[in-house]
Design an enzyme around this catalytic site. Sequence first.
Site, PDB file in Angstrom:
ATOM      1  N   ASP A 191       0.826  -1.105  -0.006  1.00 13.24           N
ATOM      2  CA  ASP A 191      -0.115  -0.090   0.115  1.00 13.24           C
ATOM      3  C   ASP A 191       0.955   1.192   0.130  1.00 13.24           C
ATOM      4  OD1 ASP A 191      -2.511   1.580   0.387  1.00 13.24           O
ATOM      5  OD2 ASP A 191      -2.302   1.572   2.338  1.00 13.24           O
ATOM      6  N   ASP A 200      -0.468   5.120   1.031  1.00 12.51           N
ATOM      7  CA  ASP A 200      -0.341   6.030   2.192  1.00 12.51           C
ATOM      8  C   ASP A 200      -0.498   5.288   3.411  1.00 12.51           C
ATOM      9  OD1 ASP A 200      -1.072   8.691   0.994  1.00 12.51           O
ATOM     10  OD2 ASP A 200      -2.084   7.364  -0.193  1.00 12.51           O
TER      11      ASP A 200
END
Length: 275
Positions: A38, A40
Amino acid sequence: MTKASRNPNSPTAEIPSALNRLREIAPTRGRRLAVFLDYDGTLTPIVSHPAHAVLSDSTRQAVQTLAARMPVAILSGRDLDDIRRRVDIDGIVYAGSHGFDIAGPHGVRKQVASELLPILDAAEKELGEKLAGIAGVLLERKRFSISAHYRQADESGVIKVTRAVNEVTACHRELRTITGKKVYELQPDIDWNKGKAVAWLLETLGLEQPEVLPLYIGDDLTDEDAFRALEKRGVGIVVTEEMRPTAARYALKGPAEVERFLRELVACLPAGADS
């Protein structure tokens, strides 16, 4: 890698740090990794405004080093072009809009629910009108989703945002609302998520093989779909300092620990573990 039995919804306080279990996670001789990350909250800290989430040079270097040894994919809620520009590493796969928009080397390409783009356009207009004038709210349109960020809104503002999102979703049954960290996101209500995207990538990239160990690192609730998808054939690592139920097997406390883990993972790879 040895897999201990565990409750698939264990609180994060009950699962070990990935840094302390590197030898369990690293592939043994004859096996190789495929890493999914991922952005953020995983590679970059959570910040007050999405535009401020900048990948550090040291983390970019850690991911580049990893990508030289194994397949790497970045799966983000951000738009595909945005996440590709922010990471700026050639030769890896990027999946934007939580896996609805995927692109990679050698012609890898997939878009899901393109037929619902006009509905997203209409919902964006309606939501924008309802959120106008609410302080501390940011409406962000991505190609396959609409995000209503309320991190800087006060309590009354959050209530108004919640009501507006529910009203718009009720008017467009083809859409669903997912919740993230101080954000509501409207996206096509179809059987697709980050877990489905990871499964598609494993098959498309020829990685659905016994010797390949998929590893997914993420911090958001949307990453739980990927953790569940890999429960029986891979490794999930949740990035959080909060106690919450998770399908991940290991935990890291934040982006700084993620960077350290990636560097130490490469350092302990056995010969022959490259892709």
